[in-house]
Design an enzyme around this catalytic site. Sequence first.
Site, mmCIF file in Angstrom:
data_model
loop_
_atom_site.group_PDB
_atom_site.id
_atom_site.type_symbol
_atom_site.label_atom_id
_atom_site.label_comp_id
_atom_site.label_asym_id
_atom_site.label_seq_id
_atom_site.Cartn_x
_atom_site.Cartn_y
_atom_site.Cartn_z
ATOM 1 N N ARG A 1 11.151 0.182 12.304
ATOM 2 C CA ARG A 1 9.897 0.362 13.028
ATOM 3 C C ARG A 1 9.805 -0.609 14.206
ATOM 4 O O ARG A 1 10.219 -1.762 14.099
ATOM 5 C CB ARG A 1 8.720 0.098 12.075
ATOM 6 C CG ARG A 1 8.467 1.217 11.114
ATOM 7 C CD ARG A 1 7.495 0.816 10.037
ATOM 8 N NE ARG A 1 6.276 0.172 10.544
ATOM 9 C CZ ARG A 1 5.155 0.058 9.835
ATOM 10 N NH1 ARG A 1 5.105 0.533 8.617
ATOM 11 N NH2 ARG A 1 4.111 -0.537 10.333
ATOM 12 N N LYS B 1 0.841 -1.215 0.000
ATOM 13 C CA LYS B 1 0.000 0.000 0.000
ATOM 14 C C LYS B 1 0.869 1.255 0.000
ATOM 15 O O LYS B 1 0.639 2.176 -0.767
ATOM 16 C CB LYS B 1 -0.910 0.050 1.240
ATOM 17 C CG LYS B 1 -1.880 -1.082 1.386
ATOM 18 C CD LYS B 1 -2.833 -0.854 2.551
ATOM 19 C CE LYS B 1 -2.159 -0.730 3.892
ATOM 20 N NZ LYS B 1 -1.558 -1.951 4.422
ATOM 21 N N ARG C 1 11.959 -5.247 3.884
ATOM 22 C CA ARG C 1 11.834 -3.821 4.229
ATOM 23 C C ARG C 1 12.794 -3.464 5.365
ATOM 24 O O ARG C 1 13.472 -2.436 5.319
ATOM 25 C CB ARG C 1 10.387 -3.516 4.646
ATOM 26 C CG ARG C 1 10.183 -2.086 5.071
ATOM 27 C CD ARG C 1 8.736 -1.692 5.027
ATOM 28 N NE ARG C 1 7.978 -2.186 6.169
ATOM 29 C CZ ARG C 1 6.652 -2.261 6.216
ATOM 30 N NH1 ARG C 1 5.940 -1.909 5.170
ATOM 31 N NH2 ARG C 1 6.029 -2.702 7.278
ATOM 32 N N ARG D 1 -9.549 0.947 9.009
ATOM 33 C CA ARG D 1 -9.090 -0.403 9.334
ATOM 34 C C ARG D 1 -10.161 -1.185 10.082
ATOM 35 O O ARG D 1 -9.927 -2.350 10.411
ATOM 36 C CB ARG D 1 -7.852 -0.303 10.214
ATOM 37 C CG ARG D 1 -6.539 -0.616 9.483
ATOM 38 C CD ARG D 1 -5.427 -0.306 10.437
ATOM 39 N NE ARG D 1 -4.218 -0.994 10.220
ATOM 40 C CZ ARG D 1 -3.110 -0.437 9.710
ATOM 41 N NH1 ARG D 1 -3.145 0.791 9.260
ATOM 42 N NH2 ARG D 1 -2.005 -1.124 9.634
ATOM 43 N N ARG E 1 -0.356 -8.123 13.796
ATOM 44 C CA ARG E 1 -0.925 -7.191 12.812
ATOM 45 C C ARG E 1 -1.753 -7.953 11.780
ATOM 46 O O ARG E 1 -2.791 -7.474 11.316
ATOM 47 C CB ARG E 1 0.194 -6.386 12.128
ATOM 48 C CG ARG E 1 0.746 -5.290 13.052
ATOM 49 C CD ARG E 1 2.154 -4.888 12.722
ATOM 50 N NE ARG E 1 2.289 -4.209 11.458
ATOM 51 C CZ ARG E 1 3.435 -4.121 10.776
ATOM 52 N NH1 ARG E 1 4.545 -4.690 11.243
ATOM 53 N NH2 ARG E 1 3.472 -3.474 9.646
HETATM 54 P P1 AMP Z 1 0.834 0.956 9.307
HETATM 55 O O1 AMP Z 1 2.009 1.866 9.142
HETATM 56 O O2 AMP Z 1 -0.327 1.317 8.460
HETATM 57 O O3 AMP Z 1 1.229 -0.505 9.178
HETATM 58 O O4 AMP Z 1 0.327 1.128 10.814
HETATM 59 C C1 AMP Z 1 1.177 0.863 11.896
HETATM 60 C C2 AMP Z 1 0.341 0.736 13.164
HETATM 61 O O5 AMP Z 1 -0.331 1.965 13.443
HETATM 62 C C3 AMP Z 1 -0.752 -0.311 13.135
HETATM 63 O O6 AMP Z 1 -0.287 -1.609 13.421
HETATM 64 C C4 AMP Z 1 -1.680 0.224 14.217
HETATM 65 O O7 AMP Z 1 -1.182 -0.033 15.512
HETATM 66 C C5 AMP Z 1 -1.615 1.725 13.997
HETATM 67 N N1 AMP Z 1 -2.628 2.174 13.032
HETATM 68 C C6 AMP Z 1 -2.401 2.734 11.817
HETATM 69 N N2 AMP Z 1 -3.543 3.033 11.200
HETATM 70 C C7 AMP Z 1 -4.532 2.643 12.053
HETATM 71 C C8 AMP Z 1 -5.947 2.664 11.985
HETATM 72 N N3 AMP Z 1 -6.591 3.152 10.911
HETATM 73 N N4 AMP Z 1 -6.649 2.177 13.038
HETATM 74 C C9 AMP Z 1 -6.031 1.706 14.135
HETATM 75 N N5 AMP Z 1 -4.695 1.628 14.251
HETATM 76 C C10 AMP Z 1 -3.939 2.101 13.224
#
Ligand code: AMP
Length: 289
Positions: free
Chosen positions: A139, A13, A127, A88, A150
């Site tokens: 991260r 994404k 990554r 999400r 996740r």
């Molecule tokens: P990402 O970078 O999109 O993989 O997001 C990293 C982390 O941020 C996720 O594992 C969640 O803990 C939190 N997070 C990001 N977007 C959301 C969302 N829309 N709802 C809830 N938690 C989120």
Amino acid sequence: MKLILLGPPGSGKGTQAERLVARHGLVQLSTGDMLRAAVAAGTPVGLRAKDIMARGELVPDEVVIAIIADRIAQKDCAKGFILDGFPRTVPQAAALDRLLGDKGMKLDAVIELRVNEGILLQRVETRIAQMRARGEPVRADDNAESLAKRLDAYRSQTAPLVDYYAEKGSLMTVDGMMSIDEVSAAIARILSAAARTSATPARKGKKSSSASRPSAKKAAKGGKAAKKSRKAAKKPAKPAGKKPAAKGTKKAAKKGGAKAKSKAKSAAKSKSKTVRQKATRKGAKRARR
Ligand code: AMP
């Protein structure tokens, strides 16, 4: 253009969103990036989210909804944006519908990047290696344990959005197992089909969403990438919820009479259910692979 990129962690994404930003000048709205910035800055939101994120769990809906509401209200979003990592959960999707509705905006497309789960750990490991090589900090949630969490969160809380948007007729699926360039090409075809649709005035008595189907189908058909995509994802780049009426349905309705009409209705209903059930079985089969 307002889009959602939907897919599990590691589905690409972020990479595709960056390309869309470069090509179309859209704003990328990544809730993950915004939350990481909040954690780094030590804001109240960041302090609340830090441990939840490190564990690979989802931050509470009200927190991310507030972040997105603020961000969408900013000037640079008026032209268009790509939501990456939001919504999400179904309540987040419903909140987004309300937010956009209040502003008289609507989504142009929801693009699902479908991938085999087996590849995700490998992608995340790549990554991490690339970030280390660039001297960037890794991260806190890029490790096997958090990734498993996740993925669980994706399956239980985010995957239902596929049906949510399919029912609305806005879901397009792209095979995320293709190369980055092929995925970008498939997305570009979807977007140009969507742009053509929004530029075409809806004919009287016809919903504009159904008018989008032929061009979207064409977009899915074009090119090698889409061919591969079809093979793997069977029905890529095709709105999933609004199925064509069952054969014979229109004929029956034409014949007139309440009886014929209700017969036609139930034929269409059972056919669409079967198609959806089939798609669900296929999806489950793919996920197991
Ligand atoms: P990402 O970078 O999109 O993989 O997001 C990293 C982390 O941020 C996720 O594992 C969640 O803990 C939190 N997070 C990001 N977007 C959301 C969302 N829309 N709802 C809830 N938690 C989120």
